[in-house]
Design an enzyme around this catalytic site. Structure first.
Site, PDB file in Angstrom:
ATOM      1  N   ASP A 410      -0.703  30.628  29.803  1.00  0.00           N
ATOM      2  CA  ASP A 410      -0.984  31.012  31.189  1.00  0.00           C
ATOM      3  C   ASP A 410       0.187  31.819  31.761  1.00  0.00           C
ATOM      4  O   ASP A 410       1.249  31.923  31.142  1.00  0.00           O
ATOM      5  CB  ASP A 410      -1.225  29.729  32.007  1.00  0.00           C
ATOM      6  N   GLU A 413       1.124  37.453  32.658  1.00  0.00           N
ATOM      7  CA  GLU A 413       0.913  38.876  33.041  1.00  0.00           C
ATOM      8  C   GLU A 413       2.185  39.703  32.889  1.00  0.00           C
ATOM      9  O   GLU A 413       2.045  40.915  32.650  1.00  0.00           O
ATOM     10  CB  GLU A 413       0.389  38.944  34.476  1.00  0.00           C
ATOM     11  N   ASP A 481      -8.216  32.620  38.069  1.00  0.00           N
ATOM     12  CA  ASP A 481      -8.479  31.715  39.197  1.00  0.00           C
ATOM     13  C   ASP A 481      -9.643  32.198  40.050  1.00  0.00           C
ATOM     14  O   ASP A 481      -9.451  32.863  41.074  1.00  0.00           O
ATOM     15  CB  ASP A 481      -7.204  31.567  40.040  1.00  0.00           C
TER      16      ASP A 481
HETATM   17  C1  GLC Z   1      -2.657  29.167  37.155  1.00  0.00           C
HETATM   18  C2  GLC Z   1      -3.833  29.129  36.192  1.00  0.00           C
HETATM   19  C3  GLC Z   1      -4.616  27.862  36.399  1.00  0.00           C
HETATM   20  C4  GLC Z   1      -3.696  26.660  36.224  1.00  0.00           C
HETATM   21  C5  GLC Z   1      -2.522  26.765  37.181  1.00  0.00           C
HETATM   22  C6  GLC Z   1      -1.492  25.652  36.961  1.00  0.00           C
HETATM   23  O1  GLC Z   1      -3.133  29.287  38.449  1.00  0.00           O
HETATM   24  O2  GLC Z   1      -4.645  30.257  36.312  1.00  0.00           O
HETATM   25  O3  GLC Z   1      -5.702  27.808  35.507  1.00  0.00           O
HETATM   26  O4  GLC Z   1      -4.406  25.489  36.456  1.00  0.00           O
HETATM   27  O5  GLC Z   1      -1.871  28.006  37.031  1.00  0.00           O
HETATM   28  O6  GLC Z   1      -0.995  25.691  35.677  1.00  0.00           O
END
Ligand code: GLC
Length: 790
Positions: A410, A413, A481
Site C-alpha cells: 500500500d 504511489e 479508497d
Molecule cells: C490506505 C489504503 C487502505 C488502508 C489504509 C490503512 O488508505 O488504501 O486500504 O486500509 O491505508 O493502511
C-alpha cells in the site's frame, strides 16, 4: 509618439531575436526527413530536430520511438524484443513499413506516422499539421480523430466506458476521498484501444513521466493527443482486428499473470484494522460458526509495532505464529499489509540496514529523503535497484516464518503527507518525475520476487495499490479508497473492466466502500456484485461501521451468505477463466466492448456498467435503491441465471432486481462448471464437478482447467485440462480426454441441461454406454473421451 515607435521597434527586435521564444517555451516541430537508414532490425529516420526509430515486434505490433536525445532504451513494462526482420520501401515522398497485417506509411516532409491495415484502411494517423512536437521537454503526439471514433482503456480511470470527449492525467497519487470523476488516481496504464469505421487498434505510450491523454476534450473534437512531461515519444501500435486480439498482443508484450493461488479467489475479509490477534481470530471463528464461506483474513497497519514494516506489535499480536496456526486450522490464509516508508529510527533493523547499505532515496547531494507517512518520518527504499529489491524481498521472512501467505503493498504511489515528493529526489538513476508512476510496480515486483523465493514452490499472493503497465506479472491490484455510495459501486465495475483491458485480470474494489457507511441495502447489493468481481474483498476504513456479513441483521446475513456461497459454487468456472487470463491475457471481468465492439448500444451510459464475467455470464449492476433495471441484452439468446427464463437479445429488458437476485444472464450455448458449496478452497467438497449447459443455436466450447491451486507444478505439466464442447447440430456435448498429469479432485461429473427441449439420450465413455435416468446425470470422471447425446 516617437518614443512609442521606438519601443515598438525594440519590442520587434526582442521578438525576432528569439529572446522571447527562449523565455516562453517555443514549440519545436519534428521537421523533415534528412536521412533514412536501416540498422539491423531498426529503421532510423533523422530530421534536423530529432531521430525516429521504427521496429516491428510482430505482424500486428509496430514500435515507434521519436527522440531528441537517444539515451538508454529500457522499459519497466515491455518483456519482448523486436523481431529480427523489418521490411520497408522508400520513395521520394514516403517510407512504407509492411507486415502481413499492417502498413505504416511514414510521410517524409513533414515526418508523420500513419497506420493502415494491410489492405489499406486507415487505422490511426498523425494530425497532418502537428504530428509529434515538443515544448521544452514536453513531448506530444497529435492524432487525427475519426468522426465515429471511440476510445476504451487507460486502466484505473474514472469516467465513462467510452473515453471520447474526456482527458486524463497519469500521475500515481494517493486520493483518499476521490469521487466518480477524480483524476489522476493511483495507477498508470498508458494503453488505450481506438474503435472506428468497424476497425480496431491499440496504442501503448511507454513513458513513465507524468502523461496526458486527451480524446478530443480540448481540441474542439478535431484531434486526440497524448504526451508526457519529458522522455521520448515512445509507443507501440497494435493493429489486430479485434479487441480480444489487441489485449492478447498487449499482454504478450507486457506479460501475463501467473495462475493465482486458488484461495485468493475465495471471499476475503479485511478491515482497517482488526487490532489484535484475538479480534482477527474471533472474526474468523464467527464465519465458521455462521457457515459463511471464506478463505482470507487480513491484517492492516495496526499489526505492526509503531507501523514499522516487518515487525509485529508485541502487545496486541504477541504470538503471530500461534494466531496464524489457529487461522490455518480453520482453513484461513492471512494477508498482511506493507508500506514502503521505513521509519527513521536507529535500532530498527530495516532502518539500520537500509542506511548502512545506502538503499534509500536521496537528494542529489546524497542526503536521504525524509517524508512522513503512518510511522512518522520515513525513508523510502529505492526499488529500482536489484540489490534493494533483493534486500526488501528477503525481509519478508518476518512475515512468512509465522505463516503469512499474502502481501498487500500500500501507499506506494509513493504516498507521503503533503503528496508530491520533491522532484530532485533520486531513486537510483531516476529522479522523482520519471520514476513516480513506476515506483509502486517496482515495490510489487520486489515483494513478488522476494516472497516467491522464500515460499519456494508456493505461489505468493501480492496485492498493490499503485501500478504501471506490466504489473500483472507480479501482483493483483485494487482500486484504492472508494466510498460507500451507489455511484462509486458502479464506477468500480467500470474501473475493474477498464483494468482488464490493460492486462490486469486479478482486480478488486473495496466491497461496501472504504470511506463512509453503506446502508444495509448497499452492503447487500455490493456483496452480490462482489461474487462477480475478479477479487472479492470486503474492506473498510477506520471509524466506519463494521462490515462483516453478520453485522446487517439476520435477513441480510442470509442473503450475503447465499451470494458468497454462489461464489464458491462458481469457483471451477472462475479458476478456468483465470487460466484463460494466464494464457491469453483475456481478463476475467470484461467490458461488453470486448465481445460486442461494434454494437453502439453497449456504450450508452445506461448500459456501460454491464460486463461479462468469464465467457458465459453477463452481469447487470443495479443501484441499491432500485429493484428493477433496464438491461441491454446484446444480439443472441440469453437466460436469466436464477430462473432459466429465455430471452431474445438485441433488446432492452426490464429485469427484476430484488436484493436477493442481481440480474445475471447466461449466454445461450454456455458451459459453466460448478461445484457444491464448500466453506473454503481447502475443502475438497463432495467430489462432483457439476457441468451446466444452456441450450443455444450455436456451437460452443469451454476449456476446463484445474491444478493443485497453490504450487508452480502446473508449469511442469501437472494440471488437468479438457475441452467441453456443445454442438447443437450434432445434438451432442462432449468432453475431450484429460490433458496433463494432475488428477482432478472431482471423481464424478454431474451434467445438467438448461433450456433443452429433449433430455439426455445416451452417455458414452470411450464408446461404452452408461445407464442414465433423467436430465441431470452423474457419472464417473475417468478422464476419457465422453460423449453425451441429447
Ligand atoms: C490506505 C489504503 C487502505 C488502508 C489504509 C490503512 O488508505 O488504501 O486500504 O486500509 O491505508 O493502511
Amino acid at each position: 509618439m516617437k518614443g512609442y515607435r521606438c519601443s515598438l521597434f525594440i519590442l520587434f527586435l526582442f521578438y525576432s531575436s528569439g529572446l522571447f521564444a527562449q523565455k516562453h517555451m517555443q514549440t519545436e516541430i519534428l521537421g523533415n526527413t534528412e536521412s533514412v537508414t536501416k540498422q539491423n532490425n531498426v529503421l532510423v529516420i533523422k530530421t534536423k530536430e530529432a531521430e525516429a526509430r521504427v521496429w516491428v515486434y510482430s505482424p500486428t505490433i509496430i514500435r515507434v520511438n521519436i527522440s531528441k536525445v537517444h539515451g538508454t532504451d529500457s522499459s519497466f513494462a515491455v518483456i519482448q524484443k523486436a523481431s529480427k526482420s523489418l521490411d520497408y520501401k522508400e520513395t521520394a515522398k514516403e517510407i512504407v513499413v509492411n507486415t502481413s497485417a499492417l502498413k505504416l506509411r511514414i510521410s517524409k516532409s513533414p515526418l508523420r506516422f500513419n497506420f493502415y491495415t494491410a489492405d489499406g484502411k486507415a487505422l490511426s494517423n498523425d494530425d497532418p499539421r502537428f504530428g509529434v512536437n515538443w515544448q521544452g521537454t514536453r513531448v506530444v503526439n497529435y492524432r487525427k480523430l475519426f468522426a465515429d471514433e471511440k476510445f476504451i482503456g487507460l486502466g484505473e480511470k474514472t469516467g465513462d466506458l467510452n473515453r471520447r470527449g474526456s482527458s486524463y492525467v497519469n500521475w500515481n497519487s494517493d486520493v483518499p476521498d476521490h469521487n466518480p470523476k477524480s483524476d489522476p488516481l493511483y495507477e498508470t496504464f498508458p494503453f488505450f484501444v481506438g474503435l472506428h469505421s468497424g476497425l480496431t487498434y491499440g496504442l501503448f505510450f511507454d513513458n513513465t513521466h507524468k502523461s496526458y491523454f486527451d480524446f478530443g476534450a480540448t481540441t474542439d473534437d478535431t484531434m486526440s493527443w497524448f504526451g508526457a512531461d519529458a522522455g521520448d515519444m515512445n509507443y507501440y501500435f497494435f493493429g489486430a482486428q479485434s479487441v480480444a486480439q489487441i489485449i492478447e498482443d498487449y499482454t504478450w508484450l507486457t506479460g501475463r499473470m501467473e495462475m493465482p493461488p486458488l484461495w485468493s479467489l475465495g471471499y476475503q475479509q479485511c478491515r482497517w484494522s482488526y487490532t489484535s490477534a484475538a479480534e482477527v481470530l474471533s472474526v474468523a471463528e464467527n464465519f465458521r460458526k455462521d457457515k459463511i464461506p471464506v478463505d482470507v483474513m487480513y491484517c492492516d497497519i495496526d499489526y505492526m509495532d509503531h507501523y514499522k514494516i516487518f515487525t509485529w506489535n508485541k502487545e496486541t499480536f504477541p504470538d503471530p505464529k500461534e494466531m496464524i496456526d489457529k487461522l490455518k486450522a480453520m482453513n484461513f490464509h492471512l494477508v498482511t499489509i506493507v508500506d514502503p516508508g521505513i521509519k527513521v529510527e536507529p535500532g530498527y533493523k530495516q532502518y539500520d540496514e537500509g542506511v548502512a547499505k545506502n538503499y534509500f532515496a536521496t537528494y542529489p547531494n546524497g542526503e536521504k529523503f525524509v517524508g512522513s507517512v503512518w510511522p512518522g518520518r520515513c525513508h523510502f527504499p529505492d526499488f529500482t535497484r536489484d540489490a534493494v529489491r533483493k534486500w526488501w524481498g528477503a525481509s519478508f521472512t518476518a512475515l512468512t516464518q509465522p505463516g503469512v501467505e499474502g502481501f498487500w503493498n500500500d501507499m506506494n504511489e509513493p504516498a507521503a503527507w503533503g503528496q508530491d515528493i520533491p522532484w530532485m529526489v533520486k531513486f537510483g538513476n531516476y529522479y522523482m518525475p520519471e520514476i513516480r508512476n513506476a515506483y509502486g510496480m517496482q515495490m510489487a515486483r520486489a515483494t513478488y520476487e522476494g516472497t516467491k523465493k522464500i515460499l519456494g514452490n508456493k505461489r505468493p499472493f501480492v496485492l498493490t495499490r499503485a501500478a504501471y503497465s506490466g504489473t500483472q506479472r507480479y501482483s493483483a491490484v485494487w482500486t484504492g479508497d472508494n466510498s460507500a455510495y451507489d455511484a462509486h459501486m458502479l464506477l468500480g465495475c467500470r474501473m475493474v473492466n477498464s483494468l482488464g483491458i490493460t492486462g490486469m485480470s486479478l482486480v478488486g474494489v473495496d466491497i461496501g466502500g472504504f470511506t463512509g457507511d453503506p446502508t444495509p441495502a448497499l452492503m447487500v447489493r455490493w456483496n452480490s456484485l462482489g461474487v462477480y468481481t475478479p477479487m472479492f474483498r470486503n474492506h473498510a476504513s477506520k471509524g466506519t461501521i463494521y462490515r462483516e456479513p453478520w453485522r446487517w441483521g439476520k435477513e441480510n446475513e442470509a442473503i450475503i451468505k447465499k451470494d458468497i456461497e454462489q461464489r464458491y459454487r462458481l469457483l471451477p468456472y472462475i479458476y478456468s477463466s483465470y487460466y484463460q487470463s494466464h494464457k491469453t491475457g483475456m481478463p476475467v471481468s470484461r467490458t461488453l466492448a470486448i465481445n460486442y465492439t461494434q454494437d453502439t448500444t453497449i456504450f450508452d451510459t445506461k448500459y456501460q456498467n454491464q460486463f461479462l464475467f468469464g465467457d458465459a455470464l453477463m452481469v447487470a449492476p443495479v443501484e441499491s435503491t432500485k429493484f428493477t433495471e433496464d438491461v441491454y441484452l446484446p444480439k443472441g439468446e440469453w437466460y436469466r441465471l436464477s430462473t432459466d427464463k429465455r430471452y431474445e437479445g438485441d433488446k432492452v429488458v426490464k429485469a427484476q432486481a430484488p436484493l436477493t437476485d442481481l440480474p445475471v444472464f447466461v449466454k445461450a450455448g454456455a458451459i459453466i462448471p460448478m461445484q457444491n458449496v464448500i466453506q473454503s478452497t481447502n475443502e475438497k467438497g463432495d467430489g462432483i464437478l457439476e457441468i451446466n449447459v444452456w441450450y443455444g443455436k450455436e456451437a460452443n466450447n469451454f476449456i476446463y482447467y484445474e491444478d493443485d491451486g497453490s504450487s508452480y507444478d502446473y508449469q511442469k505439466g501437472v494440471y488437468y485440462k479438457r475441452q467441453i464442447s456443445f454442438d447443437p447440430a450434432k445434438n451432442a456435448i462432449s468432453l475431450s480426454p484429460a490433458e496433463g498429469s494432475f488428477l482432478s479432485k472431482y471423481n464424478k461429473i454431474k451434467l445438467t441441461l438448461h433450456g433443452f427441449k429433449a433430455g439426455i439420450r445416451s452417455v458414452k465413455v470411450n464408446g461404452n454406454a452408461l445407464s442414465i435416468t433423467d436430465d441431470a446425470v452423474t457419472f464417473e470422471n475417468d478422464n476419457k473421451l465422453i460423449r453425451i447425446d441429447f
